[in-house]
Design a protein around this motif. Structure first.
Motif, short mmCIF file in Angstrom:
data_model
loop_
_atom_site.label_atom_id
_atom_site.label_comp_id
_atom_site.label_asym_id
_atom_site.label_seq_id
_atom_site.Cartn_x
_atom_site.Cartn_y
_atom_site.Cartn_z
N PHE A 32 -31.44 4.24 32.20
CA PHE A 32 -31.60 4.75 33.61
C PHE A 32 -33.02 4.50 34.11
O PHE A 32 -33.67 4.90 33.28
N ALA A 43 -33.19 12.18 36.08
CA ALA A 43 -31.87 12.34 35.79
C ALA A 43 -31.55 12.77 34.87
O ALA A 43 -30.31 12.52 34.18
N ASP A 45 -29.93 15.36 33.79
CA ASP A 45 -28.37 16.02 33.82
C ASP A 45 -27.21 14.91 33.63
O ASP A 45 -26.21 15.04 33.32
N PHE A 46 -27.72 13.72 34.40
CA PHE A 46 -27.00 12.60 34.42
C PHE A 46 -26.69 11.87 32.85
O PHE A 46 -25.66 11.78 32.37
N TYR A 57 -27.87 7.59 26.17
CA TYR A 57 -28.50 7.70 27.41
C TYR A 57 -30.17 7.38 27.04
O TYR A 57 -30.62 8.07 26.26
N SER A 125 -28.20 1.54 35.17
CA SER A 125 -28.22 2.55 36.38
C SER A 125 -29.57 2.95 36.76
O SER A 125 -30.49 2.88 35.90
N PHE A 127 -31.74 5.00 40.26
CA PHE A 127 -31.98 5.67 41.51
C PHE A 127 -33.01 5.31 42.46
O PHE A 127 -34.19 5.26 41.88
N PHE A 253 -29.11 11.44 44.92
CA PHE A 253 -28.27 11.25 43.77
C PHE A 253 -27.57 12.46 43.43
O PHE A 253 -28.16 13.43 42.59
N TYR A 255 -24.52 15.36 42.44
CA TYR A 255 -23.51 15.60 41.29
C TYR A 255 -22.33 14.67 41.59
O TYR A 255 -21.83 13.95 40.47
N LYS A 258 -23.12 11.29 40.50
CA LYS A 258 -23.32 11.18 39.03
C LYS A 258 -22.19 11.11 38.48
O LYS A 258 -21.73 10.08 37.49
N CYS A 262 -20.44 8.10 36.17
CA CYS A 262 -20.36 8.44 34.75
C CYS A 262 -18.71 7.92 34.43
O CYS A 262 -18.59 7.07 33.48
#
Length: 272
Positions: A32, A43, A45-46, A57, A125, A127, A253, A255, A258, A262
């Motif tokens: 990311f 991100a 939380d992503f 990740y 990915s 943002f 971006f 929830y 995201k 996902c």
């Protein structure tokens, strides 16, 4: 018992944040890339959402961001435009995008040597600036199998020319924009050199999900929509691998976006 591990580390002087489950053997790998002015924690939380689905990740601090921020920026181009236009920053952002592609390749080579990583399952990915970079890296790096650019622009040259034209319509800047014609041409040549728009045709039929808010004034959705229309014929035999999602939001971006990303990675890159 499943545990989610969050690690701060560094690979080849690139600060990274890794999030993954503790009890898996082979992880698909997701990179990311954050937005301009942010860092590898943007991100988180992503990353947690992806880790829960079995992905490894990794986010990194891009050039001149986070732990890599310095007081000595080394850029290809000097500042020549009125500061309020943001044009110099816009050009500089693309230099960071170009370096990010080099950094991601270095990280890929590192993780390919990790036994717990499935090097045949690598996705990307990002943002905003990271969305631009996701387009750019997908177009140029064959190791990337799935891409989800969010809030970015795939047409670097056209977006630059449009930005110059629109900036020149403002009375307070019009004369300075006209006087900077030679410098504008130099930067236009640079954008043409790195522009991923045409190269993205070669990404097909690999899975590509484009997410762009239809109220986003930072990254107008029209550039993503034009790419989607251009690629549609190339995905005619695998239409499920190409999708554009334009929620009724501005440059964010959230929830739901995201979750959409996902689920796309789980469908096309997961171990199920």
């Amino acid at each position: 018992m499943t545990r989610i591990i969050i690690e701060d580390s560094s690979v080849n002087d690139i600060p990274i944040l890794s999030i993954y489950q503790s009890n898996l053997n082979k992880y698909p790998l997701i990179f990311f890339l954050h937005g301009y002015g942010s860092d590898r924690e943007q991100a988180i939380d992503f990353g947690y959402m992806l880790a829960k689905k079995g992905f490894y990740y990794v986010s990194m601090d891009c050039k001149e961001h986070g732990k890599r921020k310095t007081n000595k920026e080394i850029n290809r181009f000097t500042n020549v435009f009125p500061p309020d236009t943001g044009l110099d920053t816009y050009v500089h952002m693309h230099e960071i995008i170009e370096q990010s592609a080099v950094d991601i390749q270095n990280l890929i080579e590192y993780f390919k040597n990790r036994d717990e990583i499935d090097s045949n399952k690598i996705g990307i990915s990002g943002f905003s600036m990271g969305g631009y970079a996701s387009f750019y890296i997908a177009a140029n790096n064959p190791d990337i199998k799935v891409s989800v650019p969010i809030g970015g622009k795939p047409a670097f040259t056209k977006a630059w020319k449009d930005t110059i034209t629109s900036t020149g319509t403002y009375e307070q800047w019009s004369e300075q924009i006209r006087d900077a014609e030679r410098e504008i041409d130099k930067r236009t040549e640079y954008f043409q050199m790195i522009d991923p728009y045409e190269k993205l045709s070669s990404f097909s039929p690999k899975p590509l999900l484009i997410i762009n808010g239809d109220q986003d004034t930072d990254s107008l959705y029209i550039y993503s929509l034009e790419l989607y229309k251009k690629l549609l014929p190339l995905y005619s035999e695998q239409p499920e691998n190409l999708q554009i999602n334009m929620p009724f939001v501005n440059h964010q971006f959230n929830y739901n976006m995201k979750l959409k990303a996902c689920n796309w990675f789980e469908k096309h890159l997961g171990n199920n």
